[in-house]
Design a protein around this motif. Sequence first.
Motif, PDB file in Angstrom:
ATOM      1  N   LYS A 128     -20.001 -75.028  96.855  1.00  0.00           N
ATOM      2  CA  LYS A 128     -19.036 -73.935  96.507  1.00  0.00           C
ATOM      3  C   LYS A 128     -18.452 -74.300  95.035  1.00  0.00           C
ATOM      4  N   TYR A 129     -17.888 -75.416  95.046  1.00  0.00           N
ATOM      5  CA  TYR A 129     -17.172 -75.972  93.866  1.00  0.00           C
ATOM      6  C   TYR A 129     -18.300 -76.262  92.730  1.00  0.00           C
ATOM      7  N   VAL A 132     -18.472 -72.445  91.535  1.00  0.00           N
ATOM      8  CA  VAL A 132     -17.240 -72.047  91.154  1.00  0.00           C
ATOM      9  C   VAL A 132     -16.746 -72.654  89.594  1.00  0.00           C
ATOM     10  N   ILE A 172     -21.961 -66.810  94.146  1.00  0.00           N
ATOM     11  CA  ILE A 172     -20.511 -66.538  94.756  1.00  0.00           C
ATOM     12  C   ILE A 172     -20.241 -65.041  95.154  1.00  0.00           C
TER      13      ILE A 172
END
Length: 231
Positions: A128-129, A132, A172
């Motif tokens: 996820k990061y 992001v 995302i």
Amino acid sequence: METMLVDKQTKVSKLAFRFGALGIFGQLLGLALSIAMFEQFDGKGFNFLNHTLSELGSYGHFQYAVVLNGGLFFGGLCVVLSCLLSMQLTGSPWRLCFFICFGLSFLSLSAMGLFPVNVYHLHIIAIKYFFVCGCLSALFYGVYLLRTPASQPSFFTKVTAVMAFIMMGAFIVLPWFELELTEGNRAFYTEMLVDPLRPEIWWPAITQWAGLATFLLWSALVINSFSTENH
């Protein structure tokens, strides 16, 4: 005194470039070897349309998972070190923001190797990061170029930055549109576990590979462009 300062900056810039290039090369080498050696239980090879990066690094599923995970981990740390060195040379707050997000994205990529999908919860946080922070680094890079007209990399570098932002952003935000691309429109980064019932064309895999490929290509170009700029 000024000559000594210039020499020091040149040395730091060269060191940053070498660590960055080494990190990107290590990650690409790990990826290439893993994909080449991948074989399913039925004898079929790797398919970018429905196999994920996480599957290549899954211990117990792929006997050469350590090749990919080692490449991601050590390669990511090399690029993080490159960012830390490059931050010493920047006088622009936007360039500083870029290097912070850029370094965090590779730190997340390194964490994906340290915590493979076998450690599910930590792995999906890292994924996820990565996406992001990758989007944010491309965004800050664009702002930096707009605020610094004297710094103009090649047209191809700019195009790949835009492509990386779009592809990583798609990973995302696509589930937000409720297109039923995953069961219950769950986030793509939660869909990294191997599912024998997944379709032949699986959007979490496609967007993950598209985002990763464009990001690594842009990363190689931007590391080279900053190195040239500082010399």
